[in-house]
Scaffold this motif. Sequence first.
Motif, PDB file in Angstrom:
ATOM      1  N   ARG A 277      10.082 -11.259  -1.189  1.00 23.01           N
ATOM      2  CA  ARG A 277       9.504 -10.636  -2.374  1.00 23.01           C
ATOM      3  C   ARG A 277      10.297  -9.383  -2.784  1.00 23.01           C
ATOM      4  O   ARG A 277       9.760  -8.503  -3.455  1.00 23.01           O
ATOM      5  CB  ARG A 277       8.038 -10.278  -2.108  1.00 23.01           C
ATOM      6  CG  ARG A 277       7.182 -11.498  -1.777  1.00 23.01           C
ATOM      7  CD  ARG A 277       5.707 -11.194  -1.863  1.00 23.01           C
ATOM      8  NE  ARG A 277       4.892 -12.360  -1.578  1.00 23.01           N
ATOM      9  CZ  ARG A 277       4.609 -13.320  -2.443  1.00 23.01           C
ATOM     10  NH1 ARG A 277       5.093 -13.259  -3.669  1.00 23.01           N
ATOM     11  NH2 ARG A 277       3.859 -14.345  -2.088  1.00 23.01           N
ATOM     12  N   SER A 278      11.550  -9.332  -2.375  1.00 24.29           N
ATOM     13  CA  SER A 278      12.358  -8.128  -2.623  1.00 24.29           C
ATOM     14  C   SER A 278      12.637  -7.894  -4.102  1.00 24.29           C
ATOM     15  O   SER A 278      12.975  -6.776  -4.501  1.00 24.29           O
ATOM     16  CB  SER A 278      13.675  -8.221  -1.848  1.00 24.29           C
ATOM     17  OG  SER A 278      14.404  -9.381  -2.205  1.00 24.29           O
ATOM     18  N   CYS A 279      12.507  -8.920  -4.916  1.00 18.07           N
ATOM     19  CA  CYS A 279      12.759  -8.758  -6.346  1.00 18.07           C
ATOM     20  C   CYS A 279      11.465  -8.763  -7.164  1.00 18.07           C
ATOM     21  O   CYS A 279      11.500  -8.909  -8.392  1.00 18.07           O
ATOM     22  CB  CYS A 279      13.690  -9.871  -6.847  1.00 18.07           C
ATOM     23  SG  CYS A 279      15.342  -9.807  -6.130  1.00 18.07           S
ATOM     24  N   GLU A 280      10.332  -8.629  -6.476  1.00 12.40           N
ATOM     25  CA  GLU A 280       9.045  -8.642  -7.152  1.00 12.40           C
ATOM     26  C   GLU A 280       8.391  -7.265  -7.096  1.00 12.40           C
ATOM     27  O   GLU A 280       8.743  -6.431  -6.257  1.00 12.40           O
ATOM     28  CB  GLU A 280       8.100  -9.655  -6.482  1.00 12.40           C
ATOM     29  CG  GLU A 280       8.613 -11.079  -6.479  1.00 12.40           C
ATOM     30  CD  GLU A 280       7.669 -12.007  -5.742  1.00 12.40           C
ATOM     31  OE1 GLU A 280       6.483 -11.641  -5.580  1.00 12.40           O
ATOM     32  OE2 GLU A 280       8.117 -13.091  -5.313  1.00 12.40           O
ATOM     33  N   VAL A 281       7.450  -7.046  -7.983  1.00 16.37           N
ATOM     34  CA  VAL A 281       6.582  -5.874  -7.905  1.00 16.37           C
ATOM     35  C   VAL A 281       5.347  -6.295  -7.119  1.00 16.37           C
ATOM     36  O   VAL A 281       4.565  -7.132  -7.571  1.00 16.37           O
ATOM     37  CB  VAL A 281       6.176  -5.379  -9.309  1.00 16.37           C
ATOM     38  CG1 VAL A 281       5.174  -4.221  -9.189  1.00 16.37           C
ATOM     39  CG2 VAL A 281       7.403  -4.940 -10.091  1.00 16.37           C
ATOM     40  N   ILE A 282       5.190  -5.748  -5.931  1.00 15.12           N
ATOM     41  CA  ILE A 282       4.060  -6.117  -5.085  1.00 15.12           C
ATOM     42  C   ILE A 282       2.785  -5.517  -5.675  1.00 15.12           C
ATOM     43  O   ILE A 282       2.701  -4.321  -5.934  1.00 15.12           O
ATOM     44  CB  ILE A 282       4.289  -5.636  -3.642  1.00 15.12           C
ATOM     45  CG1 ILE A 282       5.467  -6.421  -3.024  1.00 15.12           C
ATOM     46  CG2 ILE A 282       3.036  -5.809  -2.788  1.00 15.12           C
ATOM     47  CD1 ILE A 282       5.857  -5.981  -1.640  1.00 15.12           C
ATOM     48  N   GLN A 283       1.788  -6.367  -5.877  1.00 17.25           N
ATOM     49  CA  GLN A 283       0.567  -5.960  -6.575  1.00 17.25           C
ATOM     50  C   GLN A 283      -0.507  -5.403  -5.642  1.00 17.25           C
ATOM     51  O   GLN A 283      -1.517  -4.876  -6.112  1.00 17.25           O
ATOM     52  CB  GLN A 283      -0.012  -7.161  -7.336  1.00 17.25           C
ATOM     53  CG  GLN A 283       0.930  -7.738  -8.383  1.00 17.25           C
ATOM     54  CD  GLN A 283       1.266  -6.733  -9.475  1.00 17.25           C
ATOM     55  OE1 GLN A 283       0.393  -6.016  -9.964  1.00 17.25           O
ATOM     56  NE2 GLN A 283       2.534  -6.674  -9.866  1.00 17.25           N
ATOM     57  N   ASP A 284      -0.309  -5.529  -4.339  1.00 17.26           N
ATOM     58  CA  ASP A 284      -1.309  -5.077  -3.370  1.00 17.26           C
ATOM     59  C   ASP A 284      -1.188  -3.566  -3.184  1.00 17.26           C
ATOM     60  O   ASP A 284      -0.297  -3.080  -2.485  1.00 17.26           O
ATOM     61  CB  ASP A 284      -1.097  -5.809  -2.038  1.00 17.26           C
ATOM     62  CG  ASP A 284      -2.201  -5.540  -1.034  1.00 17.26           C
ATOM     63  OD1 ASP A 284      -2.753  -4.429  -1.037  1.00 17.26           O
ATOM     64  OD2 ASP A 284      -2.498  -6.438  -0.231  1.00 17.26           O
ATOM     65  N   ASP A 285      -2.107  -2.813  -3.798  1.00 16.74           N
ATOM     66  CA  ASP A 285      -2.024  -1.353  -3.762  1.00 16.74           C
ATOM     67  C   ASP A 285      -2.251  -0.789  -2.358  1.00 16.74           C
ATOM     68  O   ASP A 285      -1.645   0.222  -1.993  1.00 16.74           O
ATOM     69  CB  ASP A 285      -3.044  -0.742  -4.729  1.00 16.74           C
ATOM     70  CG  ASP A 285      -2.697  -1.015  -6.187  1.00 16.74           C
ATOM     71  OD1 ASP A 285      -1.526  -1.357  -6.465  1.00 16.74           O
ATOM     72  OD2 ASP A 285      -3.591  -0.900  -7.049  1.00 16.74           O
ATOM     73  N   LEU A 286      -3.133  -1.421  -1.581  1.00 16.70           N
ATOM     74  CA  LEU A 286      -3.376  -0.936  -0.219  1.00 16.70           C
ATOM     75  C   LEU A 286      -2.128  -1.086   0.641  1.00 16.70           C
ATOM     76  O   LEU A 286      -1.764  -0.178   1.398  1.00 16.70           O
ATOM     77  CB  LEU A 286      -4.549  -1.688   0.419  1.00 16.70           C
ATOM     78  CG  LEU A 286      -5.964  -1.247   0.043  1.00 16.70           C
ATOM     79  CD1 LEU A 286      -6.994  -2.124   0.740  1.00 16.70           C
ATOM     80  CD2 LEU A 286      -6.188   0.212   0.394  1.00 16.70           C
ATOM     81  N   PHE A 287      -1.471  -2.239   0.521  1.00 11.12           N
ATOM     82  CA  PHE A 287      -0.246  -2.451   1.297  1.00 11.12           C
ATOM     83  C   PHE A 287       0.834  -1.461   0.873  1.00 11.12           C
ATOM     84  O   PHE A 287       1.528  -0.880   1.714  1.00 11.12           O
ATOM     85  CB  PHE A 287       0.271  -3.878   1.117  1.00 11.12           C
ATOM     86  CG  PHE A 287       1.510  -4.170   1.914  1.00 11.12           C
ATOM     87  CD1 PHE A 287       1.423  -4.565   3.231  1.00 11.12           C
ATOM     88  CD2 PHE A 287       2.773  -4.027   1.339  1.00 11.12           C
ATOM     89  CE1 PHE A 287       2.568  -4.819   3.982  1.00 11.12           C
ATOM     90  CE2 PHE A 287       3.916  -4.260   2.077  1.00 11.12           C
ATOM     91  CZ  PHE A 287       3.810  -4.665   3.404  1.00 11.12           C
ATOM     92  N   GLN A 288       0.966  -1.261  -0.429  1.00 10.24           N
ATOM     93  CA  GLN A 288       1.969  -0.327  -0.933  1.00 10.24           C
ATOM     94  C   GLN A 288       1.699   1.086  -0.430  1.00 10.24           C
ATOM     95  O   GLN A 288       2.626   1.810  -0.052  1.00 10.24           O
ATOM     96  CB  GLN A 288       1.990  -0.352  -2.459  1.00 10.24           C
ATOM     97  CG  GLN A 288       2.522  -1.655  -3.054  1.00 10.24           C
ATOM     98  CD  GLN A 288       4.002  -1.855  -2.789  1.00 10.24           C
ATOM     99  OE1 GLN A 288       4.416  -2.163  -1.671  1.00 10.24           O
ATOM    100  NE2 GLN A 288       4.815  -1.678  -3.816  1.00 10.24           N
ATOM    101  N   ARG A 289       0.441   1.489  -0.428  1.00  9.19           N
ATOM    102  CA  ARG A 289       0.102   2.820   0.078  1.00  9.19           C
ATOM    103  C   ARG A 289       0.402   2.924   1.564  1.00  9.19           C
ATOM    104  O   ARG A 289       0.970   3.921   2.029  1.00  9.19           O
ATOM    105  CB  ARG A 289      -1.391   3.107  -0.171  1.00  9.19           C
ATOM    106  CG  ARG A 289      -1.831   4.495   0.312  1.00  9.19           C
ATOM    107  CD  ARG A 289      -1.200   5.571  -0.560  1.00  9.19           C
ATOM    108  NE  ARG A 289      -1.579   6.919  -0.144  1.00  9.19           N
ATOM    109  CZ  ARG A 289      -0.831   7.700   0.644  1.00  9.19           C
ATOM    110  NH1 ARG A 289       0.324   7.253   1.130  1.00  9.19           N
ATOM    111  NH2 ARG A 289      -1.221   8.913   0.945  1.00  9.19           N
TER     112      ARG A 289
END
Length: 335
Positions: A277-289
Amino acid sequence: MRSADASRIAFFSSKRYDQEMFEPLAQASKLHIDFKEPRLDQTTAPLAAGAKHVCVFVNDEVNTSVVEQLASLGVEHIALRCAGYNNVDIESCRAAGIRVSHVPTYSPEAVAEHAMALILTLNRKMHKAYNRVKEGNFALQGLLGFTMHGKTIGIIGTGNIGKAFVRIALGFGCKVLCFDPYPDPSIISPNCQYVELSELFAKSDIISLHCPLMPQTQHIINTDSIAQMKPGVMVINTSRGGLIDTAALIKGLKSKHIGFVGLDVYEMESELFFRDRSCEVIQDDLFQRLSTFHNVLITGHQGFFTIEAVTEIANTTLANILNLNQGQPVAARFL
């Protein structure tokens, strides 16, 4: 109900390494595998048409609706190529007459070693040191760790993987506190004792999760349990993501009550892991945080991923399929 081919396997969540490992063994056993990249869920279940066996992994979804669809297609066997089966509705499978098998043991040392690798990397900041030296930065500021010898490690779950981790922890000279509803007397020693969960939380410098995901263990790490832990505790999870309440974990990190976190699994990983998923915007805000914390290390469910473990998984999974075709029992491998 449609007729199904006993030699045909619908293999979901397939990756290239699965094909490289399973295909030669399947050919030798005169089995035909239809490798399917999508994970199994309500929308992809029809892809199993014509197969007697369905082979699934940790993030495939085998709920009541999926089971009913599989049964209508003539599927008679769900073969998990993993130990855990929390993603399978076993009662629905029984009601539909579908057998379920798993791989109860496959190189438990592989996952236990990965848990210790997370601990050592977080503690001695190997990932940061590696990047610094690559850039010509040899400063030690910010790389201070602690000596493992003499620390107390709490281990929740002492099945095969948990016991393998006990042996590793004792080898580092750590004191080990264990919690499991079914204690194993063989691991009790002066430096390894079973205690109540509250005592494990209160006394452990490091807590490592090695229990299955079930209703009793869902969010075993939560706001209340974190409050019982030592300030600066390290939390490691190489078992199942649902054991940890991610929002509570983030709060614990923000308050600095939790000092380090090492994860090889994540509560909502089915939407993320095992794909590039390196070229995607990850939508999971908890994971991103979670991934923004300097003291959090996340790997993508690779604890099992050794040559020895993957080989054993392939051999056992196909043996389960062959034995079912031949009407032979396979002890604890069938649920």
